[in-house]
Scaffold this motif. Structure first.
Motif, PDB file in Angstrom:
ATOM      1  N   GLY A   2      -6.780  -8.704   0.033  1.00  0.00           N
ATOM      2  CA  GLY A   2      -6.929  -9.565   1.300  1.00  0.00           C
ATOM      3  C   GLY A   2      -8.515  -9.085   1.936  1.00  0.00           C
ATOM      4  N   GLY A   3      -9.091  -9.923   2.371  1.00  0.00           N
ATOM      5  CA  GLY A   3     -10.388  -9.726   3.061  1.00  0.00           C
ATOM      6  C   GLY A   3     -10.142  -8.838   4.547  1.00  0.00           C
ATOM      7  N   VAL A   4     -11.451  -8.600   4.965  1.00  0.00           N
ATOM      8  CA  VAL A   4     -11.395  -8.042   6.184  1.00  0.00           C
ATOM      9  C   VAL A   4     -10.732  -8.901   7.696  1.00  0.00           C
ATOM     10  N   ARG A  45      -2.835 -10.970   8.363  1.00  0.00           N
ATOM     11  CA  ARG A  45      -1.756 -10.187   7.947  1.00  0.00           C
ATOM     12  C   ARG A  45      -2.008  -8.614   8.325  1.00  0.00           C
ATOM     13  N   PRO A  46      -2.179  -8.324   9.500  1.00  0.00           N
ATOM     14  CA  PRO A  46      -2.546  -6.686   9.698  1.00  0.00           C
ATOM     15  C   PRO A  46      -1.163  -6.039   9.583  1.00  0.00           C
ATOM     16  N   SER A  47      -1.421  -4.704   9.117  1.00  0.00           N
ATOM     17  CA  SER A  47      -0.227  -3.942   9.015  1.00  0.00           C
ATOM     18  C   SER A  47       0.274  -3.449  10.250  1.00  0.00           C
TER      19      SER A  47
END
Length: 490
Positions: free
Chosen positions: A271-273, A280-282
């Motif tokens: 995924g991109g930045v 979809r942040p961790s």
């Protein structure tokens, strides 16, 4: 001083020891107990050159506080126009703030800072020549774009060029220069107030035309960020920069190893930045973003730019009648604000970020409450004006020892490498939106709930900031940038 690598990441410590050839390698990034933090002169010079660009942000932002007294009369502007002209910079900055991360990742940190200085020079020139409200707004837009690039990338570069032993000092430099710019703008307001009405405010803005030329030349003479070079696969160049900006050769090897490992780990993430940041942040990235965004929000929600922009109006409300006396008082505000920021610079690597932020939030809440009480008790008088000035001075002192320099620095240092530029952009966007809302509504809000009511409201935000820092923010003193993921993994 505790060594966080030992407590949180013992396997990384063993790897560092093997890679560096000695048991002392794991402790290279942290000063030993009883020792003052190390200082690397070359890193200091590089961080200073990058950070000096922000001096023009402070100058252009605060200059309106005095210049608007003369622009209003010269061009016949209404209160609403002055309010929008003063606060519009924060709205205009959003475009360049959100683009700054992408530009810095493609053109480099240095190239982005040169572009910022070019726009600042053009904006100052256009502002000094403007003859109508529309022209001034257009000039304000050009200046704001340059400021947006500078306010995002200067802290990122300072953080990335700094060794861990002095990152607190060097990452505070952008805020120090912002405050220096604010002080210079107040001095300019005071010194040029006696010029003819049509000329005085134009000379104030014209003074900001020449410095960006020299700053751009200085930026071109400094090296690129070693972390950006590593992201581009230019490890040999990154090692050369690290050799000059680290305290020892062994530490340079250690920093390069951590950076290359971080780059490799980020390359494996799909995924991109922007997807990793917003879609979809961790869990770790969510915690980091929450802290960075909240700090940037609370920094402005406590009303600092309202004081910077509208302190002349506050002093007049308290009973100070003379424009000369009002502008002299704002110079005092600028001096105190600049001097007390040195406290954060000197102690952030010794005491830590958390204690300074907690002390700052508590001081802000108390001094804003004092200012509000001063404005709602009694009639305008010299004594009331003196009490008002004292409260404002105490407020800017409390702000400058913690939230002023440490909110953007903390947000930049905790971001993962691949997400740092864009993450810092988002944090700065939150900061500027909050500032824009407050600065563009203060006059209208004060008309509805009184000026004292505004400062009671800002004091409540400072109380919420103290609670947030106490509950949510871990200490980052002494950690390498690549170890931040460990700190926020739980």
């Amino acid at each position: 001083n505790f060594v966080p690598q030992r407590s949180f990441y013992p396997h990384r410590r063993r790897r560092h020891t093997m890679a560096s050839g000695g048991a002392e390698a794991a402790d290279l990034l942290v000063a030993k107990p009883g020792e003052p933090p190390r200082r690397n002169t070359f890193a200091f010079v590089c961080a200073t050159l990058a950070s000096m660009t922000t001096i023009l942000m402070g100058y252009n932002l605060a200059l309106m506080s005095g210049a608007e007294l003369f622009i209003r009369k010269d061009l016949g502007l209404a209160d609403e126009q002055v309010e929008v002209l003063s606060g519009s910079m924060n709205v205009f900055m959003l475009a360049s703030i959100l683009a700054a991360g992408w530009v810095a990742d493609h053109a480099g940190r240095r190239g982005t800072l040169v572009l910022a200085n070019t726009l600042l020079m053009a904006g100052a020139l256009a502002m000094s020549l403007g003859g109508s409200y529309a022209v001034l707004m257009a000039a304000r837009f050009v200046t704001s774009v340059g400021v947006g690039f500078a306010v995002v990338i200067a802290p990122v570069y300072a953080v990335e060029i700094s060794p861990a032993s002095s990152r607190g000092v060097l990452s505070s430099l952008p805020e120090i220069f912002i405050n220096a710019g604010i002080l210079l703008s107040y001095v300019s307001n005071y010194a040029l107030a006696s010029l003819p009405l049509h000329l005085g405010w134009r000379v104030m803005f014209a003074a900001g035309v020449v410095p960006p030329v020299f700053l751009a030349a200085g930026v071109l003479a400094m090296p690129e960020s070693p972390r950006w070079l590593a992201m581009r696969g230019r490890d040999a160049e990154a090692r050369a920069v690290l050799a000059r900006t680290s305290d020892t050769a062994a530490e340079a090897d250690l920093r390069l190893e951590e950076i290359t490992q971080a780059v490799s780990a980020q390359a494996d993430v799909t995924g991109g930045v922007w997807r990793q940041l917003l879609v979809r942040p961790s869990a770790t990235v969510r915690r980091i973003l929450t802290n960075a965004f909240s700090l940037n929000f609370f920094q402005q929600a406590s009303g600092i730019d309202v004081i910077v922009l509208y302190s002349p109006l506050v002093f007049k409300q308290a009973g100070m009648a003379s424009n000369t006396a009002v502008l002299a008082a704002t110079v005092g505000v600028g001096v105190v604000k600049t001097c007390f920021i040195l406290v954060a610079m000197l102690f952030s690597d010794r005491v830590g970020r958390r204690p300074l932020l907690l002390s700052s939030a508590a001081g802000i809440a108390v001094t804003l409450t004092s200012l509000a009480l001063t404005l709602c008790v009694g009639a305008p008088s010299p004594a009331r004006a003196a009490a008002c000035v004292s409260s404002v001075l105490a407020y800017v002192a409390a702000f400058s020892v913690g939230f002023g320099p440490l909110a953007p620095a903390y947000g930049a240092e905790i971001m993962p490498l691949r997400l740092r530029a864009q993450g810092a952009s988002l944090g700065a966007a939150v900061n500027r939106v909050t500032c824009g809302v407050l600065s563009m509504t203060f006059i209208s809000l004060a008309g509805g709930i009184t000026m004292a009511g505004c400062f009671f409201l800002y004091a409540g935000a400072a109380v919420a900031a103290w609670v947030f820092v106490y509950v949510r923010l871990p200490e980052t003193r002494g950690r390498s940038l690549e170890d931040m993921d460990v700190l926020f993994a739980k």
